[in-house]
Design a protein around this motif. Structure first.
Motif, PDB file in Angstrom:
ATOM      1  N   GLY A   1      62.522  43.744  18.101  1.00  0.00           N
ATOM      2  CA  GLY A   1      62.479  42.296  18.890  1.00  0.00           C
ATOM      3  C   GLY A   1      61.054  42.015  18.953  1.00  0.00           C
ATOM      4  N   ARG A   2      60.181  42.546  19.269  1.00  0.00           N
ATOM      5  CA  ARG A   2      58.975  42.266  19.620  1.00  0.00           C
ATOM      6  C   ARG A   2      57.981  42.416  18.646  1.00  0.00           C
ATOM      7  NH1 ARG A   2      59.325  41.703  25.670  1.00  0.00           N
ATOM      8  NH2 ARG A   2      58.200  44.155  25.747  1.00  0.00           N
ATOM      9  N   TYR A   3      56.865  41.313  18.998  1.00  0.00           N
ATOM     10  CA  TYR A   3      55.681  41.883  18.592  1.00  0.00           C
ATOM     11  C   TYR A   3      55.201  43.827  19.018  1.00  0.00           C
ATOM     12  CZ  TYR A   3      54.731  38.064  16.883  1.00  0.00           C
ATOM     13  OH  TYR A   3      54.283  36.291  15.870  1.00  0.00           O
TER      14      TYR A   3
ATOM     15  N   THR B   1      61.346  53.753  26.913  1.00  0.00           N
ATOM     16  CA  THR B   1      62.878  54.763  27.000  1.00  0.00           C
ATOM     17  C   THR B   1      63.079  52.694  27.450  1.00  0.00           C
ATOM     18  OG1 THR B   1      62.116  56.311  29.008  1.00  0.00           O
ATOM     19  CG2 THR B   1      63.907  56.105  27.300  1.00  0.00           C
ATOM     20  N   ASN B   2      62.691  52.150  28.359  1.00  0.00           N
ATOM     21  CA  ASN B   2      63.050  51.167  28.302  1.00  0.00           C
ATOM     22  C   ASN B   2      62.719  49.697  27.675  1.00  0.00           C
ATOM     23  OD1 ASN B   2      59.760  50.988  28.234  1.00  0.00           O
ATOM     24  ND2 ASN B   2      59.653  49.540  30.994  1.00  0.00           N
ATOM     25  N   GLU B   3      62.233  49.728  26.955  1.00  0.00           N
ATOM     26  CA  GLU B   3      62.242  48.986  25.655  1.00  0.00           C
ATOM     27  C   GLU B   3      63.897  49.630  24.607  1.00  0.00           C
ATOM     28  OE1 GLU B   3      60.458  46.856  23.960  1.00  0.00           O
ATOM     29  OE2 GLU B   3      59.715  47.162  25.566  1.00  0.00           O
ATOM     30  N   THR B   4      64.669  47.623  24.876  1.00  0.00           N
ATOM     31  CA  THR B   4      65.794  47.774  24.434  1.00  0.00           C
ATOM     32  C   THR B   4      66.124  47.835  22.713  1.00  0.00           C
ATOM     33  OG1 THR B   4      66.436  46.941  26.655  1.00  0.00           O
ATOM     34  CG2 THR B   4      67.929  46.606  25.047  1.00  0.00           C
TER      35      THR B   4
ATOM     36  N   ASP C   1      64.904  39.500  30.345  1.00  0.00           N
ATOM     37  CA  ASP C   1      64.326  39.588  31.372  1.00  0.00           C
ATOM     38  C   ASP C   1      62.833  40.240  30.496  1.00  0.00           C
ATOM     39  OD1 ASP C   1      64.941  42.220  29.521  1.00  0.00           O
ATOM     40  OD2 ASP C   1      64.952  43.406  31.710  1.00  0.00           O
ATOM     41  N   ARG C   2      62.252  39.650  29.428  1.00  0.00           N
ATOM     42  CA  ARG C   2      61.685  39.797  28.186  1.00  0.00           C
ATOM     43  C   ARG C   2      61.208  39.061  27.110  1.00  0.00           C
ATOM     44  NH1 ARG C   2      63.590  45.588  26.773  1.00  0.00           N
ATOM     45  NH2 ARG C   2      63.805  45.424  29.150  1.00  0.00           N
ATOM     46  N   VAL C   3      59.712  38.693  26.892  1.00  0.00           N
ATOM     47  CA  VAL C   3      59.627  38.115  25.298  1.00  0.00           C
ATOM     48  C   VAL C   3      60.626  39.025  24.045  1.00  0.00           C
ATOM     49  CG1 VAL C   3      58.335  36.693  23.825  1.00  0.00           C
ATOM     50  CG2 VAL C   3      57.419  37.466  26.815  1.00  0.00           C
TER      51      VAL C   3
ATOM     52  N   SER D   1      51.396  40.621  27.889  1.00  0.00           N
ATOM     53  CA  SER D   1      50.903  41.224  30.118  1.00  0.00           C
ATOM     54  C   SER D   1      50.496  43.215  28.958  1.00  0.00           C
ATOM     55  CB  SER D   1      52.193  40.950  30.633  1.00  0.00           C
ATOM     56  OG  SER D   1      53.114  41.705  30.147  1.00  0.00           O
ATOM     57  N   PRO D   2      49.682  43.323  29.815  1.00  0.00           N
ATOM     58  CA  PRO D   2      49.575  44.624  29.574  1.00  0.00           C
ATOM     59  C   PRO D   2      50.495  45.856  29.919  1.00  0.00           C
ATOM     60  CG  PRO D   2      48.636  43.863  31.612  1.00  0.00           C
ATOM     61  CD  PRO D   2      49.466  42.972  31.654  1.00  0.00           C
ATOM     62  N   VAL D   3      50.940  46.882  29.131  1.00  0.00           N
ATOM     63  CA  VAL D   3      51.825  48.083  29.017  1.00  0.00           C
ATOM     64  C   VAL D   3      50.930  48.789  29.077  1.00  0.00           C
ATOM     65  CG1 VAL D   3      53.596  46.272  28.335  1.00  0.00           C
ATOM     66  CG2 VAL D   3      52.605  47.361  26.840  1.00  0.00           C
ATOM     67  N   PRO D   4      51.515  50.079  29.076  1.00  0.00           N
ATOM     68  CA  PRO D   4      50.870  51.241  29.200  1.00  0.00           C
ATOM     69  C   PRO D   4      51.092  51.649  27.571  1.00  0.00           C
ATOM     70  CG  PRO D   4      52.549  51.629  30.390  1.00  0.00           C
ATOM     71  CD  PRO D   4      52.935  50.369  30.062  1.00  0.00           C
ATOM     72  N   PRO D   5      49.696  51.926  27.125  1.00  0.00           N
ATOM     73  CA  PRO D   5      49.447  52.137  25.439  1.00  0.00           C
ATOM     74  C   PRO D   5      50.017  53.210  25.403  1.00  0.00           C
ATOM     75  CG  PRO D   5      47.159  52.544  26.779  1.00  0.00           C
ATOM     76  CD  PRO D   5      48.576  52.610  28.081  1.00  0.00           C
TER      77      PRO D   5
HETATM   78  C1  LIG Z   1      57.820  48.981  30.453  1.00  0.00           C
HETATM   79  O1  LIG Z   1      57.281  50.349  31.524  1.00  0.00           O
HETATM   80  C2  LIG Z   1      55.712  49.625  31.727  1.00  0.00           C
HETATM   81  C3  LIG Z   1      55.597  50.884  32.645  1.00  0.00           C
HETATM   82  O2  LIG Z   1      56.221  50.626  33.778  1.00  0.00           O
HETATM   83  C4  LIG Z   1      55.991  48.115  31.683  1.00  0.00           C
HETATM   84  O3  LIG Z   1      54.392  48.100  32.468  1.00  0.00           O
HETATM   85  C5  LIG Z   1      56.984  46.874  31.019  1.00  0.00           C
HETATM   86  O4  LIG Z   1      56.407  46.013  31.646  1.00  0.00           O
HETATM   87  C6  LIG Z   1      58.265  47.365  30.873  1.00  0.00           C
HETATM   88  N1  LIG Z   1      58.613  47.455  29.878  1.00  0.00           N
HETATM   89  C7  LIG Z   1      59.977  46.321  29.470  1.00  0.00           C
HETATM   90  C8  LIG Z   1      60.231  45.544  29.044  1.00  0.00           C
HETATM   91  O5  LIG Z   1      60.231  45.907  31.572  1.00  0.00           O
END
Ligand SMILES: *[C@@H]1O[C@H](CO)[C@@H](O)[C@H](O)[C@H]1NC(C)=O
Ligand SMILES: *[C@@H]1O[C@H](CO)[C@@H](O)[C@H](O)[C@H]1NC(C)=O
Length: 587
Positions: free
Chosen positions: A92-94, A120-123, A425-427, A549-553
């Protein structure tokens, strides 16, 4: 406990329907807990479907779904290629928010043996519904990564993303398994090889010319050596590539490889069997089943029954076969008695591929009146896809909705229906479609939608509710090859950045409500509100950017380069081969 809850809520709905109180009239379907069946085609054009205006291709089952349900005419994918579009669909996210976009030209995962994938931390919606007691299954294509550190850690595997059953291809049909001629991978590799050869030829010519003009008595030997070495190097990598491509054509059930390479004559029937046994096993509890077709991606694997039957070559045959599969799946719902308790959804991951051609025969989808196709993040043809919902007795039959909606909307929609909560906890960029589908809301919750190509914002749309006008602003558009061809035929996919695009400053503006084909760019002369509209959309883009916000590519070079130790292999590497499995009904 949960199945009981399910039947109670169903009892309530049924009683409601009998009393003439349709749930749509109650206005709140939250937690109605229907079964959810999501059907997604691969590379399917919106112009290839009867109910979307095609009169020569036979798609009676999709048409029937639309007649019995709600059809969306402005349904838009979050990306114009598979990996990012599917990541956005599931979360549900870009795709930019999960790092599933590239800045380097590799816009989808290229091999199975790479560490990139859906973090893995995407839901996913599957995870939320699983936690709410749903049986969750994925059958078909995944293409969102597999391993991180070893050939079997399965860190990105569907079972690690909320599905409790998986059967299908962890990768995609991109690495061809049958008709090498029609392989998307081959097209890409050959394009790169061609460029290499051109550079080599150029280097050789320059060296030679240099030598001749200076009339030195140097020898030809270095030139010959250089050319030969480079030739051998590229040929070797090409053939190693072919070998790995073949190893990527495999099927898994849960964590086990069942066939490598796949036997395509049986794949369609295996998939259908798997769907029917999943529904049978889970018909007494709410289930979420995502059927992600291998159709209609090249190489267009089609059984004998459908070959040569359509009016549109192999592509048409393949489309008609997929439609037939969809009919079989709907029949399964009927047979198991769950049709009325199941929300069915059909879509395509993005537009049809205009570049899928061989000797001037089209092997890709048709995007109807829309400009462009697969790979073009901004032009409508790359992102405008079919969207059909059916839930008999609950959603009105035969309604057509022209409001802007996104594939990302499926996430909050199914989460709401399943009685779950979207993560706080996320957009989340998707908006629940429930009010729109039921008819309690007139307008979509989207005022603006942003259209990315890789990590680059190419365009944005503004649905101005008061006037009903639909503006689209393009900041960048791909440069077509050959010029004016309407697609990037000799690059096989249009690029997102660099010299592959034209930057527009001031941006191009279209009014899609009057010009859906994006044929007539507006100017301050032809549209008095030109500056105001461009400024308003610019403001929305700024606001949207503040939420990033920047995330690992996940598609960085290191994450998409093939690593032998990540390659799933059920024989002795590199000769990966193992047999067929008999019975798809276990687990
Ligand atoms: C998942 O982990 C990355 C790397 O730690 C982080 O930048 C990102 O914000 C996290 N995403 C969520 C949805 O919590
Ligand atoms: C129907 O689909 C085929 C196959 O993609 C295409 O060639 C044809 O132009 C389409 N027809 C219409 C009316 O859109």
């Amino acid at each position: 406990m949960l199945p009981l809850e399910h039947s109670w809520s169903w009892l309530a709905v049924t009683v409601g329907v009998l009393l003439g109180v349709r749930p749509s009239a109650c206005g709140d379907l939250s937690g109605a807990r229907p079964n959810i069946l999501l059907l997604m085609a691969d590379d399917f054009g919106i112009g290839d479907i009867g109910c979307y205006g095609n009169n020569s291709i036979r798609t009676p089952n999709i048409d029937r779904l639309a007649e019995d349900g709600v059809m969306l005419t402005q349904h838009v994918a979050a990306a114009s290629v598979c990996t990012p579009s599917r990541a956005a669909f599931l979360t549900g996210r870009y795709p930019l928010r999960s790092g599933m976009v590239s800045s380097n030209g590799y816009r989808v995962l290229q091999w199975t043996g790479v560490p990139g994938g859906l973090p893995t931390n995407e839901t996913t919606f599957a995870k939320i519904l699983k936690d709410r007691g749903y049986a969750t299954g994925l059958i078909g294509k995944w293409h969102l990564g597999l391993n991180c550190d070893s050939s079997s850690d399965h860190c990105h595997h569907p079972l690690n993303h909320g599905f409790d059953h998986f059967y299908g291809m962890p990768f995609s049909m991109m690495g061809d398994c049958v008709h090498w001629e029609l392989s998307e991978k081959r097209a890409g590799m050959e394009h790169k090889l061609n460029v290499c050869f051109q550079i080599m030829a150029f280097a050789a010519l320059t060296l030679t010319a240099g030598k001749l003009t200076r009339l030195t008595s140097g020898s030809w030997t270095p030139v010959i050596w250089l050319t030969t070495a480079a030739f051998l190097f590229f040929m070797t990598s090409y053939f190693v590539g072919v070998l790995i491509v073949h190893a990527d054509c495999f099927l898994m059930r849960n964590h086990t490889i069942t066939e490598q390479p796949m036997h395509f004559q049986r794949t369609t029937s295996l998939i259908l069997k798997e769907v029917s046994s999943f529904v049978q096993r889970n018909k007494h509890r709410p289930f979420l089943l995502f059927v992600s077709f291998l159709h209609v991606h090249t190489p267009l694997i089609t059984t004998e029954t459908f070959r040569g039957k359509s009016m549109h070559g192999l592509y048409g045959d393949n489309t008609e076969e997929m439609d037939w599969m969809l009919g079989q799946i709907l029949d399964t719902l009927d047979m198991e008695g769950v049709t009325n308790s199941t929300l069915v959804y059909f879509t395509s991951d993005h537009g049809g591929s205009l570049e899928a051609q061989l000797r001037n025969h089209q092997y890709g989808g048709w995007n109807g009146i829309y400009k462009g196709g697969k790979g073009m993040g901004g032009w409508e043809g790359g992102i405008r896809v079919p969207g059909v919902f059916r839930w008999p007795g609950v959603l009105p039959a035969g309604r057509v909705i022209h409001e802007p909606t996104s594939l990302m909307d499926v996430f909050p929609t199914v989460v709401q229906l399943g009685g779950g909560d979207v993560p706080q906890d996320r957009v989340i960029d998707g908006r629940s479609l429930v009010p729109l589908l039921q008819g309690t809301a007139e307008h979509s919750a989207h005022e603006f939608l942003f259209h990315y190509c890789g990590k680059y914002l190419h365009a944005a749309r503004w649905h101005e509710k008061d006037s009903g006008r639909l503006w689209k602003v393009h900041y960048m558009t791909p440069r077509f090859h050959p010029k004016g061809a309407g697609a990037c035929y000799d690059r096989h996919l249009c690029p997102c950045s660099g010299d592959g695009v034209t930057q527009h400053s001031p941006p191009l503006l279209f009014d899609l409500s009057r010009d859906p084909s994006e044929a007539r760019p507006l100017s301050p002369g032809s549209e008095p509100r030109y500056h105001a509209v461009v400024a308003r959309v610019g403001e929305a883009v700024k606001q949207h950017r503040r939420t990033l916000s920047p995330v690992p590519p996940q598609l960085s070079l290191g994450n998409i380069i093939w690593k032998p130790w990540l390659q799933p292999c059920c024989g002795t590497f590199p000769l990966c081969a193992c047999g067929q499995d008999g019975d798809p009904s276990e687990t």
